[in-house]
Design a protein around this motif. Sequence first.
Motif, PDB file in Angstrom:
ATOM      1  N   LEU A 290     -10.451  -2.133 -22.127  1.00  7.08           N
ATOM      2  CA  LEU A 290      -9.374  -1.147 -22.204  1.00  7.08           C
ATOM      3  C   LEU A 290      -9.008  -0.823 -23.648  1.00  7.08           C
ATOM      4  N   GLU A 291      -9.005  -1.824 -24.505  1.00  6.43           N
ATOM      5  CA  GLU A 291      -8.709  -1.587 -25.920  1.00  6.43           C
ATOM      6  C   GLU A 291      -9.771  -0.687 -26.551  1.00  6.43           C
ATOM      7  N   ARG A 292     -11.035  -0.902 -26.186  1.00  5.07           N
ATOM      8  CA  ARG A 292     -12.103  -0.038 -26.713  1.00  5.07           C
ATOM      9  C   ARG A 292     -11.920   1.391 -26.209  1.00  5.07           C
ATOM     10  N   TYR A 293     -11.571   1.531 -24.943  1.00  7.00           N
ATOM     11  CA  TYR A 293     -11.405   2.865 -24.369  1.00  7.00           C
ATOM     12  C   TYR A 293     -10.268   3.625 -25.051  1.00  7.00           C
ATOM     13  N   LYS A 294      -9.203   2.905 -25.415  1.00  4.95           N
ATOM     14  CA  LYS A 294      -8.081   3.551 -26.110  1.00  4.95           C
ATOM     15  C   LYS A 294      -8.526   4.173 -27.431  1.00  4.95           C
ATOM     16  N   VAL A 303     -18.075  -3.569 -17.927  1.00  3.61           N
ATOM     17  CA  VAL A 303     -16.993  -4.395 -17.370  1.00  3.61           C
ATOM     18  C   VAL A 303     -16.027  -3.551 -16.538  1.00  3.61           C
ATOM     19  N   LEU A 304     -15.706  -2.350 -17.034  1.00  4.95           N
ATOM     20  CA  LEU A 304     -14.799  -1.434 -16.330  1.00  4.95           C
ATOM     21  C   LEU A 304     -15.473  -0.067 -16.207  1.00  4.95           C
ATOM     22  N   PRO A 305     -16.454   0.063 -15.332  1.00  2.00           N
ATOM     23  CA  PRO A 305     -17.167   1.346 -15.236  1.00  2.00           C
ATOM     24  C   PRO A 305     -16.327   2.470 -14.647  1.00  2.00           C
ATOM     25  N   LYS A 306     -15.367   2.116 -13.818  1.00  2.00           N
ATOM     26  CA  LYS A 306     -14.512   3.122 -13.184  1.00  2.00           C
ATOM     27  C   LYS A 306     -13.051   2.694 -13.267  1.00  2.00           C
ATOM     28  N   ARG A 307     -12.173   3.686 -13.152  1.00  2.00           N
ATOM     29  CA  ARG A 307     -10.736   3.407 -13.132  1.00  2.00           C
ATOM     30  C   ARG A 307     -10.056   4.232 -12.055  1.00  2.00           C
ATOM     31  N   ARG A 359       2.975  19.454  -0.762  1.00  2.00           N
ATOM     32  CA  ARG A 359       1.882  19.517  -1.720  1.00  2.00           C
ATOM     33  C   ARG A 359       0.916  18.366  -1.437  1.00  2.00           C
ATOM     34  N   SER A 360      -0.297  18.508  -1.921  1.00  2.00           N
ATOM     35  CA  SER A 360      -1.305  17.482  -1.711  1.00  2.00           C
ATOM     36  C   SER A 360      -1.492  16.652  -2.978  1.00  2.00           C
ATOM     37  N   VAL A 361      -1.521  15.342  -2.806  1.00  2.00           N
ATOM     38  CA  VAL A 361      -1.747  14.415  -3.921  1.00  2.00           C
ATOM     39  C   VAL A 361      -2.782  13.381  -3.475  1.00  2.00           C
ATOM     40  N   ALA A 362      -3.339  12.683  -4.443  1.00  4.78           N
ATOM     41  CA  ALA A 362      -4.354  11.680  -4.119  1.00  4.78           C
ATOM     42  C   ALA A 362      -4.483  10.679  -5.252  1.00  4.78           C
ATOM     43  N   MET A 363      -5.216   9.621  -4.973  1.00  6.51           N
ATOM     44  CA  MET A 363      -5.655   8.682  -5.993  1.00  6.51           C
ATOM     45  C   MET A 363      -7.160   8.530  -5.819  1.00  6.51           C
ATOM     46  N   ALA A 364      -7.867   8.281  -6.918  1.00  2.00           N
ATOM     47  CA  ALA A 364      -9.323   8.210  -6.851  1.00  2.00           C
ATOM     48  C   ALA A 364      -9.858   7.167  -7.824  1.00  2.00           C
ATOM     49  N   TYR A 365     -11.028   6.665  -7.515  1.00  2.00           N
ATOM     50  CA  TYR A 365     -11.728   5.660  -8.327  1.00  2.00           C
ATOM     51  C   TYR A 365     -12.894   6.388  -8.980  1.00  2.00           C
ATOM     52  N   VAL A 366     -12.751   6.703 -10.282  1.00  2.00           N
ATOM     53  CA  VAL A 366     -13.702   7.581 -10.967  1.00  2.00           C
ATOM     54  C   VAL A 366     -14.196   6.973 -12.276  1.00  2.00           C
ATOM     55  N   ASP A 367     -15.192   7.602 -12.855  1.00  2.00           N
ATOM     56  CA  ASP A 367     -15.771   7.131 -14.111  1.00  2.00           C
ATOM     57  C   ASP A 367     -14.688   6.919 -15.164  1.00  2.00           C
ATOM     58  N   CYS A 368     -14.825   5.858 -15.927  1.00  2.00           N
ATOM     59  CA  CYS A 368     -13.767   5.431 -16.850  1.00  2.00           C
ATOM     60  C   CYS A 368     -13.479   6.426 -17.964  1.00  2.00           C
ATOM     61  N   GLN A 369     -14.425   7.299 -18.279  1.00  2.00           N
ATOM     62  CA  GLN A 369     -14.197   8.255 -19.370  1.00  2.00           C
ATOM     63  C   GLN A 369     -13.201   9.351 -19.008  1.00  2.00           C
ATOM     64  N   LEU A 370     -12.965   9.555 -17.719  1.00  2.00           N
ATOM     65  CA  LEU A 370     -12.078  10.636 -17.287  1.00  2.00           C
ATOM     66  C   LEU A 370     -10.618  10.221 -17.417  1.00  2.00           C
ATOM     67  N   THR A 371      -9.828  11.070 -18.045  1.00  2.00           N
ATOM     68  CA  THR A 371      -8.417  10.760 -18.278  1.00  2.00           C
ATOM     69  C   THR A 371      -7.538  11.947 -17.885  1.00  2.00           C
ATOM     70  N   ALA A 372      -6.237  11.778 -18.034  1.00  2.00           N
ATOM     71  CA  ALA A 372      -5.279  12.817 -17.650  1.00  2.00           C
ATOM     72  C   ALA A 372      -5.618  14.137 -18.330  1.00  2.00           C
ATOM     73  N   GLY A 373      -5.571  15.205 -17.563  1.00  2.00           N
ATOM     74  CA  GLY A 373      -5.891  16.540 -18.049  1.00  2.00           C
ATOM     75  C   GLY A 373      -7.230  17.044 -17.561  1.00  2.00           C
ATOM     76  N   ALA A 374      -8.128  16.146 -17.215  1.00  4.00           N
ATOM     77  CA  ALA A 374      -9.450  16.546 -16.742  1.00  4.00           C
ATOM     78  C   ALA A 374      -9.339  17.191 -15.361  1.00  4.00           C
ATOM     79  N   GLU A 375     -10.044  18.298 -15.172  1.00  8.33           N
ATOM     80  CA  GLU A 375     -10.064  18.958 -13.873  1.00  8.33           C
ATOM     81  C   GLU A 375     -11.340  18.571 -13.136  1.00  8.33           C
ATOM     82  N   VAL A 376     -11.185  18.188 -11.878  1.00 10.16           N
ATOM     83  CA  VAL A 376     -12.309  17.728 -11.072  1.00 10.16           C
ATOM     84  C   VAL A 376     -12.355  18.531  -9.771  1.00 10.16           C
ATOM     85  N   GLN A 377     -13.405  18.300  -9.006  1.00 13.28           N
ATOM     86  CA  GLN A 377     -13.542  18.937  -7.709  1.00 13.28           C
ATOM     87  C   GLN A 377     -13.738  17.837  -6.656  1.00 13.28           C
ATOM     88  N   ILE A 378     -13.113  18.038  -5.513  1.00 11.44           N
ATOM     89  CA  ILE A 378     -13.195  17.070  -4.423  1.00 11.44           C
ATOM     90  C   ILE A 378     -13.823  17.753  -3.211  1.00 11.44           C
TER      91      ILE A 378
END
Length: 406
Positions: A290-294, A303-307, A359-378
Amino acid sequence: MQSNQPKRTPLYEKHCIAHAKLVDFAGWEMPIQYPAGIVQEHLATRRSAGLFDVSHMGRFRISGNQAGAFLDYALTNYAGGLGLGMSHYTILAQEDGGAVDDAWLYRFESDNFILVVNASNKDKDWTHLESLKTRYTSVILEDLSESLAMMALQGPQSEAILQGLLTDGVLPEPKRNATSLAALAGYKVLIGRTGYTGETVCFEIMIQADKGGALWDILLAKGVAPIGLGARDTLRLEASLPLYGHEMGQDSEGKTMPILACSTARFAVADSEKKNYVGKAAIQRQLAALERYKKGDFSDTSVLPKRVVCLRILDKGIARQGSPVFYQGRLVGVVTSGTSVPYWKYDEAQKLTEQYDQRSVAMAYVDCQLTAGAEVQIEVRGKMLGAKIVKRNLKPGAAGMMAVFE
């Protein structure tokens, strides 16, 4: 011979009287909703106060002069330093850095602790703790799940309601996780400022099992709405709170999810304060990742491929558990929880109105590089829904918790 019939909490008859729809949940016959329905139960909790039966959850008392040391070893944070009249979120870790369960630890009295665990994991957790206890011979581990009923009162009017029923002692100090011993309407109770709804005004109450029904009736008489498991799930998901088996435990491929893949788990890990605990080496590797990712360093993601991330659905539709998540055409993960949630509308002056929407909300387990602001498709039933990774979907407002859209 063990019965296949689901178990019933001390409040079961109260749910029947209230015409609740009952379902089998983790081996318990529990109310999924009451006649008002999930939407109205959700809204009632956010606007005033909701009452939940959480007696199906496991309650263990840990005592003895080695209790603090034992819990320091068995849990991911510093139990021995938990002050009297306080509680905290915690995790029972595996040596590989995955979670046996997440739990809540209370210290109502100086000579013992109460650990509240998930209903579906109660037996597993008990076996796990018993296996660790062999090196702490003076520790006494007791199962109070049948002798204590437990209910949660959540929402902005909760404190005023309890204050009006107080007949002895005091409510917990006005800070998150505080606890107290008190009496409500003459019944002795253990009270914690805790909950699973995201509400800032929240209480969980433990009471002698045979007294629980009387207190339940008294609270309902104050105008509190009974809330079932359906709204409990929409409330926790709107607040981006993890559920074991979804955002923690094993992923959709049956692989162990690292504890710190879930950001909420960071509140349950106090590595620097502890000499030794189950899973320490693996969790330290996760902390280092996590420190490296920051710093933007994703050169080693083994060790942490997804978050776990929080999602806001931008298109019309509902993402459900198991829905694939894509980023720029590439499969990056899967939805762990998803639903449609109601929310109260506020006017331009930030005053609460009588109108609500969904409204629709969700939680997901995704690649660790993706952070707040990224737009994805489900992908949902062959259709792609646009979604955005966000920091949160809920925040405190002047009149209570309010939906976040920015």
